[in-house]
Design a protein around this motif. Sequence first.
Motif, PDB file in Angstrom:
ATOM      1  N   VAL A 246       9.713 -18.053 -29.413  1.00 51.18           N
ATOM      2  CA  VAL A 246      10.662 -18.833 -29.147  1.00 51.18           C
ATOM      3  C   VAL A 246      10.356 -19.040 -27.668  1.00 51.18           C
ATOM      4  CG1 VAL A 246      12.544 -18.883 -30.421  1.00 51.18           C
ATOM      5  CG2 VAL A 246      11.839 -16.843 -28.256  1.00 51.18           C
ATOM      6  N   LYS A 247       9.332 -18.167 -26.690  1.00 54.46           N
ATOM      7  CA  LYS A 247       8.813 -18.371 -25.460  1.00 54.46           C
ATOM      8  C   LYS A 247       7.547 -19.907 -25.614  1.00 54.46           C
ATOM      9  CE  LYS A 247       6.719 -14.883 -24.181  1.00 54.46           C
ATOM     10  NZ  LYS A 247       6.720 -13.796 -23.061  1.00 54.46           N
ATOM     11  N   GLY A 248       7.212 -19.859 -26.840  1.00 61.66           N
ATOM     12  CA  GLY A 248       5.774 -20.915 -27.119  1.00 61.66           C
ATOM     13  C   GLY A 248       4.853 -19.728 -28.001  1.00 61.66           C
ATOM     14  N   ASN A 249       3.303 -20.342 -27.930  1.00 57.45           N
ATOM     15  CA  ASN A 249       3.013 -19.470 -28.772  1.00 57.45           C
ATOM     16  C   ASN A 249       2.027 -18.685 -27.818  1.00 57.45           C
ATOM     17  OD1 ASN A 249       2.304 -20.766 -30.742  1.00 57.45           O
ATOM     18  ND2 ASN A 249       1.498 -22.982 -29.874  1.00 57.45           N
ATOM     19  N   VAL A 250       2.235 -17.151 -28.667  1.00 58.96           N
ATOM     20  CA  VAL A 250       1.317 -15.989 -27.469  1.00 58.96           C
ATOM     21  C   VAL A 250       0.225 -15.807 -27.157  1.00 58.96           C
ATOM     22  CG1 VAL A 250       2.492 -13.753 -26.587  1.00 58.96           C
ATOM     23  CG2 VAL A 250       4.081 -15.731 -26.540  1.00 58.96           C
ATOM     24  N   VAL A 251      -0.925 -15.252 -25.930  1.00 60.14           N
ATOM     25  CA  VAL A 251      -1.662 -14.588 -26.907  1.00 60.14           C
ATOM     26  C   VAL A 251      -1.788 -12.901 -26.624  1.00 60.14           C
ATOM     27  CG1 VAL A 251      -4.266 -14.698 -25.975  1.00 60.14           C
ATOM     28  CG2 VAL A 251      -3.416 -16.748 -25.295  1.00 60.14           C
ATOM     29  N   LYS A 252      -1.913 -12.556 -27.971  1.00 58.05           N
ATOM     30  CA  LYS A 252      -1.983 -11.620 -28.424  1.00 58.05           C
ATOM     31  C   LYS A 252      -3.894 -11.004 -28.915  1.00 58.05           C
ATOM     32  CE  LYS A 252       2.345 -10.839 -29.435  1.00 58.05           C
ATOM     33  NZ  LYS A 252       2.967 -10.047 -28.713  1.00 58.05           N
ATOM     34  N   TYR A 253      -4.271 -12.250 -29.224  1.00 54.56           N
ATOM     35  CA  TYR A 253      -6.334 -10.449 -28.615  1.00 54.56           C
ATOM     36  C   TYR A 253      -7.322 -11.872 -28.146  1.00 54.56           C
ATOM     37  CZ  TYR A 253     -10.062  -9.155 -30.728  1.00 54.56           C
ATOM     38  OH  TYR A 253     -11.302  -8.700 -31.193  1.00 54.56           O
ATOM     39  N   ILE A 254      -7.675 -11.499 -27.498  1.00 58.19           N
ATOM     40  CA  ILE A 254      -9.127 -12.622 -27.459  1.00 58.19           C
ATOM     41  C   ILE A 254     -10.580 -11.510 -27.123  1.00 58.19           C
ATOM     42  CG2 ILE A 254      -9.690 -13.531 -24.914  1.00 58.19           C
ATOM     43  CD1 ILE A 254      -7.553 -13.225 -23.798  1.00 58.19           C
ATOM     44  N   GLY A 255     -11.070 -12.279 -27.729  1.00 61.87           N
ATOM     45  CA  GLY A 255     -12.708 -11.485 -27.938  1.00 61.87           C
ATOM     46  C   GLY A 255     -13.255 -11.980 -28.979  1.00 61.87           C
TER      47      GLY A 255
ATOM     48  N   ASN B 211      -6.692  -5.289 -28.292  1.00 58.18           N
ATOM     49  CA  ASN B 211      -6.521  -6.381 -28.059  1.00 58.18           C
ATOM     50  C   ASN B 211      -7.463  -7.167 -27.183  1.00 58.18           C
ATOM     51  OD1 ASN B 211      -5.780  -6.158 -24.910  1.00 58.18           O
ATOM     52  ND2 ASN B 211      -3.263  -6.161 -25.711  1.00 58.18           N
ATOM     53  N   SER B 212      -8.457  -6.583 -27.086  1.00 62.02           N
ATOM     54  CA  SER B 212      -9.086  -7.381 -25.895  1.00 62.02           C
ATOM     55  C   SER B 212     -10.773  -7.136 -26.081  1.00 62.02           C
ATOM     56  CB  SER B 212      -9.203  -7.421 -24.844  1.00 62.02           C
ATOM     57  OG  SER B 212     -10.015  -7.142 -23.776  1.00 62.02           O
ATOM     58  N   THR B 213     -11.671  -7.505 -26.606  1.00 59.73           N
ATOM     59  CA  THR B 213     -13.523  -6.418 -26.986  1.00 59.73           C
ATOM     60  C   THR B 213     -14.463  -8.447 -25.947  1.00 59.73           C
ATOM     61  OG1 THR B 213     -13.739  -8.247 -29.033  1.00 59.73           O
ATOM     62  CG2 THR B 213     -12.236  -6.005 -28.694  1.00 59.73           C
ATOM     63  N   LYS B 214     -15.484  -7.553 -26.211  1.00 55.43           N
ATOM     64  CA  LYS B 214     -16.529  -8.350 -26.162  1.00 55.43           C
ATOM     65  C   LYS B 214     -17.429  -8.882 -26.117  1.00 55.43           C
ATOM     66  CE  LYS B 214     -15.282  -8.169 -20.752  1.00 55.43           C
ATOM     67  NZ  LYS B 214     -15.914  -8.151 -19.489  1.00 55.43           N
ATOM     68  N   ALA B 215     -18.210  -9.801 -26.271  1.00 57.15           N
ATOM     69  CA  ALA B 215     -19.572 -10.311 -27.402  1.00 57.15           C
ATOM     70  C   ALA B 215     -20.245 -10.754 -26.481  1.00 57.15           C
ATOM     71  CB  ALA B 215     -19.020 -10.699 -28.816  1.00 57.15           C
ATOM     72  N   ILE B 216     -21.671 -10.621 -27.130  1.00 61.37           N
ATOM     73  CA  ILE B 216     -22.633 -11.635 -26.553  1.00 61.37           C
ATOM     74  C   ILE B 216     -22.954 -13.468 -27.053  1.00 61.37           C
ATOM     75  CG2 ILE B 216     -25.162 -12.373 -27.086  1.00 61.37           C
ATOM     76  CD1 ILE B 216     -24.095 -10.033 -24.357  1.00 61.37           C
ATOM     77  N   GLY B 217     -22.479 -14.330 -26.381  1.00 59.83           N
ATOM     78  CA  GLY B 217     -22.683 -15.235 -26.950  1.00 59.83           C
ATOM     79  C   GLY B 217     -23.610 -16.830 -26.289  1.00 59.83           C
ATOM     80  N   CYS B 218     -23.018 -18.029 -26.739  1.00 59.77           N
ATOM     81  CA  CYS B 218     -24.158 -18.305 -25.922  1.00 59.77           C
ATOM     82  C   CYS B 218     -22.923 -19.583 -25.058  1.00 59.77           C
ATOM     83  CB  CYS B 218     -24.104 -19.722 -27.221  1.00 59.77           C
ATOM     84  SG  CYS B 218     -25.414 -19.538 -28.693  1.00 59.77           S
ATOM     85  N   SER B 219     -23.586 -19.292 -23.836  1.00 62.52           N
ATOM     86  CA  SER B 219     -22.773 -20.472 -22.653  1.00 62.52           C
ATOM     87  C   SER B 219     -21.957 -21.153 -22.939  1.00 62.52           C
ATOM     88  CB  SER B 219     -23.197 -19.998 -21.177  1.00 62.52           C
ATOM     89  OG  SER B 219     -24.395 -20.802 -21.245  1.00 62.52           O
ATOM     90  N   ILE B 220     -20.765 -21.409 -22.771  1.00 63.70           N
ATOM     91  CA  ILE B 220     -20.359 -22.788 -22.793  1.00 63.70           C
ATOM     92  C   ILE B 220     -20.614 -23.986 -22.233  1.00 63.70           C
ATOM     93  CG2 ILE B 220     -18.307 -24.720 -22.850  1.00 63.70           C
ATOM     94  CD1 ILE B 220     -16.574 -22.134 -23.894  1.00 63.70           C
ATOM     95  N   LYS B 221     -21.754 -25.512 -23.199  1.00 67.07           N
ATOM     96  CA  LYS B 221     -22.064 -26.154 -22.103  1.00 67.07           C
ATOM     97  C   LYS B 221     -21.352 -27.346 -21.773  1.00 67.07           C
ATOM     98  CE  LYS B 221     -25.776 -23.948 -23.791  1.00 67.07           C
ATOM     99  NZ  LYS B 221     -25.321 -22.736 -25.062  1.00 67.07           N
ATOM    100  N   SER B 222     -21.108 -27.310 -20.178  1.00 73.32           N
ATOM    101  CA  SER B 222     -19.885 -28.361 -20.000  1.00 73.32           C
ATOM    102  C   SER B 222     -20.879 -29.199 -18.713  1.00 73.32           C
ATOM    103  CB  SER B 222     -19.023 -27.759 -19.166  1.00 73.32           C
ATOM    104  OG  SER B 222     -19.246 -27.303 -18.244  1.00 73.32           O
TER     105      SER B 222
END
Lengths: 170, 202
Positions: free
Chosen positions: B149-158, B191-202
């Motif tokens: 009801v309060k919106g789209n709540v972040v439940k997991y990141i990674g 609910n949160s993990t880390k992985a290697i990835g390509c840095s975002i190119k901005s």
Amino acid sequence: MKKAVIVFLVFTGFLYSQDLKPVKTYKNENREVASFDYEHLAPLFEQDDDVTYVINFWATWCLPCVKELPYFEKLNEVYKDKNVKVILVSLDFPKKIESQLLPFLERKKIQSTVYVLDDPDANSWIEKVNKDWSGAIPATVIYKGKNKKFFEQSFTYEELEKELLLILNN
Amino acid sequence: MKTIKFVLTALVLVTTFAFTEKPVEGYKVGDVATDFKLKNVDGKMVSLKDYKDAKGYIVIFTCNHCPFAKAYEDRIIALDKKYKKLGYPVIAINPNNPEVQPDDSYDLMKVRAKEKGFTFPYLFDEGQKIYPQYGATKTPHVFVLQKTVKGNVVKYIGAIDDNHSDEEAVKVKYVENAVDALLEGKEIEVNSTKAIGCSIKS
């Protein structure tokens, strides 16, 4: 006595660096590269000697990494007599080491030490390298003893040298 | 007294600046995520609110060029196939600026989506405005959201799972475990993990 201490320090330093035991070694006729899982590479981040370590996480397919590689090479060349060690930790996929990484090192005549880190469960070791690391590459650790800094960013040579000097002269 | 006041005001100003200078850190688990309106590879604009029946979303920042992202393409398709019908569709977003990384242009996104037969929208973060709000730093980078009801709540990141290079060797499927827990109304264990990835190119 002083001499004995120095000899002892050099000797233990030598022993310590021997602690790095690769899990595997890849080679072709001109180059070879040692491959580690995190557990075996971990001592690299905890050396307590007089050396300043510049450790860069990269991969041959990572454009910004390849772009800044010459700066690390230059740093390695300019500061090699100042007790600075540049180590390039490649995150290239295991099946690309022979076909891509070794030819790349050969072609670019890379002089710095190159290690492969092959440990797919990255969530278990990223925070051990640094708690602020999101896992994006390029990423760089510069440290001497307990004085340690971490960078999740790309460098110019000037920026890199500036950060090295801050640690080196501390 | 005047001096003290001056010093205090200066201090307040300095601290304010120090804080505003801080980079945006993005979402943490529990935060409400922003919706967006981004162009899909079929030319249509897509927003989270378009999915009236969804219980949530598997938002994945990914791209064409990054080998880590490529290694996960088939697994992302599988996630969408499994969870879309359960109410958690995959929404993929390419956060990269094609001026910096030409392989990640909108046109090449269309090519890649067709080649791989993406079953989910593959959106272009034009102007690179959405990924900083989420706090994505690399590709692939997953945010599981639950509609409340309060919106789209972040439940997991990674990360998607614990082995990018070998699907057969995966031991823990982080995203699946998170969505399964949401579907069963249970607490998400990791609910949160880390992985290697390509840095975002901005």
